[in-house]
Design a protein around this motif. Structure first.
Motif, short mmCIF file in Angstrom:
data_model
loop_
_atom_site.label_atom_id
_atom_site.label_comp_id
_atom_site.label_asym_id
_atom_site.label_seq_id
_atom_site.Cartn_x
_atom_site.Cartn_y
_atom_site.Cartn_z
N VAL A 1 -69.66 61.82 -53.58
CA VAL A 1 -68.37 62.51 -53.44
C VAL A 1 -68.53 63.75 -52.57
CG1 VAL A 1 -66.63 63.84 -54.69
CG2 VAL A 1 -67.41 61.64 -55.60
N ARG A 2 -69.57 64.53 -52.83
CA ARG A 2 -69.78 65.74 -52.03
C ARG A 2 -69.98 65.41 -50.56
NH1 ARG A 2 -73.20 67.88 -56.81
NH2 ARG A 2 -71.88 69.54 -57.66
N ALA A 3 -70.77 64.37 -50.29
CA ALA A 3 -71.01 64.01 -48.89
C ALA A 3 -69.74 63.54 -48.21
CB ALA A 3 -72.10 62.93 -48.82
N ALA A 4 -68.90 62.80 -48.94
CA ALA A 4 -67.65 62.31 -48.34
C ALA A 4 -66.66 63.44 -48.12
CB ALA A 4 -67.04 61.24 -49.25
N PHE A 5 -66.47 64.28 -49.14
CA PHE A 5 -65.49 65.37 -49.04
C PHE A 5 -65.94 66.46 -48.09
CE2 PHE A 5 -63.07 64.72 -53.32
CZ PHE A 5 -62.65 63.47 -52.88
N ALA A 6 -67.23 66.47 -47.72
CA ALA A 6 -67.69 67.41 -46.69
C ALA A 6 -67.09 67.06 -45.34
CB ALA A 6 -69.22 67.40 -46.62
N VAL A 7 -66.80 65.79 -45.12
CA VAL A 7 -66.19 65.34 -43.86
C VAL A 7 -64.70 65.64 -43.92
CG1 VAL A 7 -65.73 63.33 -42.39
CG2 VAL A 7 -67.91 63.51 -43.62
N PRO A 8 -64.14 66.30 -42.93
CA PRO A 8 -62.71 66.64 -42.99
C PRO A 8 -61.85 65.40 -43.27
CG PRO A 8 -63.75 67.69 -41.11
CD PRO A 8 -64.77 66.76 -41.69
N ALA A 9 -60.83 65.58 -44.11
CA ALA A 9 -59.94 64.47 -44.44
C ALA A 9 -59.34 63.86 -43.18
CB ALA A 9 -58.83 64.94 -45.38
N LEU A 10 -59.04 64.69 -42.19
CA LEU A 10 -58.46 64.20 -40.94
C LEU A 10 -59.40 63.23 -40.25
CD1 LEU A 10 -55.98 64.56 -39.08
CD2 LEU A 10 -57.28 66.33 -37.87
N ALA A 11 -60.71 63.46 -40.33
CA ALA A 11 -61.68 62.57 -39.69
C ALA A 11 -61.83 61.27 -40.46
CB ALA A 11 -63.03 63.28 -39.58
N ARG A 12 -61.61 61.30 -41.77
CA ARG A 12 -61.71 60.07 -42.56
C ARG A 12 -60.45 59.23 -42.46
NH1 ARG A 12 -61.90 61.90 -47.91
NH2 ARG A 12 -62.09 64.10 -47.40
N ARG A 13 -59.35 59.82 -42.00
CA ARG A 13 -58.09 59.10 -41.88
C ARG A 13 -58.04 58.44 -40.50
NH1 ARG A 13 -54.43 56.64 -45.01
NH2 ARG A 13 -52.27 57.18 -44.59
N GLY A 14 -58.56 57.24 -40.40
CA GLY A 14 -58.63 56.56 -39.11
C GLY A 14 -57.26 56.08 -38.65
N LEU A 15 -56.91 56.37 -37.41
CA LEU A 15 -55.66 55.87 -36.85
C LEU A 15 -55.79 54.40 -36.45
CD1 LEU A 15 -54.27 58.77 -34.64
CD2 LEU A 15 -53.31 57.87 -36.75
N VAL A 16 -56.89 54.08 -35.80
CA VAL A 16 -57.10 52.71 -35.32
C VAL A 16 -58.13 52.01 -36.21
CG1 VAL A 16 -57.83 51.29 -33.39
CG2 VAL A 16 -56.52 53.40 -32.97
N ALA A 17 -59.33 52.60 -36.35
CA ALA A 17 -60.36 52.02 -37.21
C ALA A 17 -60.02 52.33 -38.67
CB ALA A 17 -61.72 52.59 -36.87
N TYR A 18 -60.25 51.36 -39.54
CA TYR A 18 -60.00 51.53 -40.97
C TYR A 18 -61.28 52.02 -41.63
CZ TYR A 18 -58.67 50.20 -45.77
OH TYR A 18 -58.39 50.20 -47.12
N LYS A 19 -61.20 53.11 -42.38
CA LYS A 19 -62.34 53.71 -43.05
C LYS A 19 -63.50 53.94 -42.07
CE LYS A 19 -61.04 51.96 -47.59
NZ LYS A 19 -61.37 51.15 -48.76
N PRO A 20 -63.27 54.79 -41.07
CA PRO A 20 -64.31 55.02 -40.04
C PRO A 20 -65.59 55.61 -40.61
CG PRO A 20 -62.54 56.65 -39.85
CD PRO A 20 -62.06 55.60 -40.82
N LEU A 21 -65.53 56.32 -41.75
CA LEU A 21 -66.75 56.89 -42.32
C LEU A 21 -67.72 55.80 -42.72
CD1 LEU A 21 -68.43 59.26 -43.35
CD2 LEU A 21 -67.07 59.24 -45.46
N LEU A 22 -67.24 54.70 -43.25
CA LEU A 22 -68.13 53.62 -43.68
C LEU A 22 -68.85 53.02 -42.49
CD1 LEU A 22 -68.99 51.97 -46.19
CD2 LEU A 22 -67.24 50.32 -45.56
N ARG A 23 -68.12 52.78 -41.42
CA ARG A 23 -68.73 52.19 -40.22
C ARG A 23 -69.79 53.12 -39.64
NH1 ARG A 23 -66.20 49.03 -35.65
NH2 ARG A 23 -64.28 49.16 -36.86
#
Length: 579
Positions: free
Chosen positions: A463-485
């Motif tokens: 959770v800490r590692a994910a929430f460290a990434v800005p929410a805007l960056a995790r909200r992919g416009l084209v790619a779905y769930k870009p953090l996982l990729r």
């Protein structure tokens, strides 16, 4: 997890914890403890910390650096005492809860509400408020009167002669962008999955729905040990989900069992013998389905799930409200309009809802919702486009005049409570606590089915590692769930390229039709109705329309009302605390 508990000592049948004489644990529960002088520390749950690491952590206990005790991998409870203060907490998501009561000379606490030594009386107005406005506004409230919950992300700090204090232990260290945070998240999630598989020393079970979250967990688990994956399908299941599940199973070479459900496994059957649990959770409606598809993995050491992946890997439209709050209007407009168009949503209403949310803020939105409720009856309508601090759904239109007044009072109280004022922070923590509540609420069902579910996406360090990434960056416009990729490049491209997501809406519609009369009777007898909070005629209309497939927007609220009404049938009179 369902048989584990730890308490401040109100239960006489427990075992004393070494170094923490006033703390007791359930017989047979594995508690690892370290003590030296007045400093003592105990860990219970799924934590790979070594005996040496526990002893080294006593330095943090002496200094009162309590959050440092939550940085190991896994999911666990912590109890620590340095002779001046006692600290207790669960995990950030709240899958391992801590309950307490206030008043008197001491503050009793426990990991299950029934160990607090007082009757469990359902708080009906609060349950109505959750139905009408969501649970996110009251992170410290429970379904019971006078019993409080330590919210996920906080610990309970106690000192003689002082009131209980909630201590923020989130400790998220922000990074600038997705690229910078991806490696840290990938390592944390890989460790969360693979340390469990390695410790199991044998086959483990795993959900494999075909979605990204469970599929990623299975791929990582298969690299660490034998896995028996299970998939549920029926006449309403997405064919795409089934195709992806089969392809992941073939790619990983795991044992794979597919359960084909029938009408008997549709939601809302509430079969005889189903456990009630200590709080109402949506998963209660799916018990027959769970019993069918989890049977092949009964008795395995653990069962991996993808629960919580949506929260840590993605973000909501709150990220664009955050841009507006930060004065970045042009960027917010560009991204929000592009997102709406990609999903065939009218950009105008979507953008207006975001602007309204930014202008009102959290407290203003709750005050406005309270005013709307007090003004008069609400009419059922489709959910407003865009993100909102307080979304009044179909459940609000079922309230009586008395019910509207009660919910308005609670919304006004919540408006004055402290919560994050930045939209993305508020939303991601609220969503995390919600999935954590559903995970802990499923524990008695898992116990009855012989399945010990684990939730690697909800581990503290994940959770800490994910929430460290800005929410805007995790909200992919084209790619779905870009953090996982970005975090797990070893995942097959055909998997991470998937953009769709399965749903149980079709099953729920069919189930409402199949069980219509029984569900109508369940609502009519519900304490929410008999206490005058909910109008049964309004619910009856919504139930009939949804059963005919005419009102899909009300299904989520009907689901919540039905499981709450069913749960209350076992809690309509005060329950005495367990001994």
């Amino acid at each position: 997890m369902e048989h584990e508990w730890i308490t401040s000592g109100s239960d006489g049948n427990g075992m004393a914890v070494d170094g923490l004489g006033g703390v007791r644990s359930a017989p047979g529960t594995v508690v690892r403890a370290a003590a030296e002088g007045p400093a003592a520390l105990a860990i219970m749950g799924d934590c790979p910390a070594t005996h040496h690491e526990l002893h080294a952590a006593l330095a943090a206990v002496r200094a009162g650096y309590w959050a440092e005790l939550t940085r190991w991998a896994g999911s666990y409870w912590v109890v620590a005492d340095n002779g001046r203060q006692q600290f207790v907490c669960g995990d950030l998501a709240g899958t391992r809860a801590v309950y307490y009561t206030r008043g008197g000379q001491e503050t009793p606490w426990a990991t299950t509400a029934d160990l607090l030594g007082r009757p469990l009386v359902p708080d009906l107005p609060h349950l109505a408020a959750r139905l009408a406005a969501g649970e996110q506004h009251w992170p410290h409230r429970t379904p019971y009167e006078e019993i409080r919950l330590v919210p996920g992300g906080f610990g309970l700090l106690l000192a003689p002669g002082a009131p209980p204090q909630l201590l923020d232990i989130a400790c998220v260290e922000p990074v600038e962008d997705l690229r910078e945070g991806a490696e840290r998240f990938g390592q944390a999630f890989t460790d969360a999955v693979q340390h469990r598989v390695g410790a199991a020393d044998g086959p483990v079970g795993a959900d494999l729905s075909g979605g990204l979250d469970s599929s990623a967990a299975v791929v990582l688990a298969a690299a660490a040990g034998p896995v028996h994956a299970v998939t549920y399908t029926d006449g309403y299941t997405s064919g795409e989900d089934m195709a992806f599940a089969a392809r992941v199973a073939e790619h990983t070479q795991v044992q794979h069992t597919v359960a084909a459900g029938t009408g008997e496994q549709l939601p809302f059957s509430f079969p005889a013998g189903q456990p009630t649990g200590s709080e109402p959770v949506l998963e209660a409606a799916m018990y027959a389905m769970d019993a069918a598809y989890l049977r092949p993995v009964r008795g395995l050491p653990l069962h991996l799930t993808g629960h919580g992946g949506d929260i840590v890997l993605d973000a909501s439209g709150s990220c664009w409200v955050r841009l507006l709050q930060d004065g970045r209007r042009r960027e917010a407009h560009r991204q929000a309009v592009a997102y709406a168009r990609l999903r065939n949503t009218a950009p105008g209403p979507y953008w207006k809802a975001l602007k309204d949310a930014a202008a009102l803020g959290r407290a203003g939105s709750l005050e406005r919702a309270a005013e709307v409720l007090e003004r008069g009856p609400l009419t059922p309508r489709s959910a407003a486009a865009g993100w909102s601090w307080c979304r009044m759904g179909a459940g609000a239109s079922w309230l009586t005049g008395f019910g509207r007044h009660q919910v308005a009072l609670q919304l006004r109280q919540a408006a004055g409570d402290w919560q994050p004022q930045r939209a993305d922070d508020f939303d991601q923590w609220a969503a995390l606590r919600s999935v954590g509540a559903s995970a802990r609420g499923w524990a008695p069902y898992g116990g009855a089915l012989g399945v010990r579910a684990v939730y690697p996406y909800l581990d503290n360090q994940v959770v800490r590692a994910a929430f460290a990434v800005p929410a805007l960056a995790r909200r992919g416009l084209v790619a779905y769930k870009p953090l996982l990729r970005a975090a797990l490049p070893q995942l097959p491209a055909w998997l991470t390229a998937r953009r769709s997501k399965g749903s149980f809406t079709a099953q729920r519609i069919a189930a409402l039709a199949r069980h219509h009369d029984r569900l109508d009777a369940l609502v009519s007898a519900s304490p929410l109705v008999t206490s005058g909070l909910i109008a049964p005629a309004a619910v009856r209309t919504a139930l009939g329309q949804a059963a005919r497939g005419q009102s899909a927007t009300a299904i989520a609220d009907l689901h919540q009302l039905l499981v709450t009404s069913w749960w209350l049938t076992g809690h309509s009179t005060p329950l005495e605390a367990a001994c």
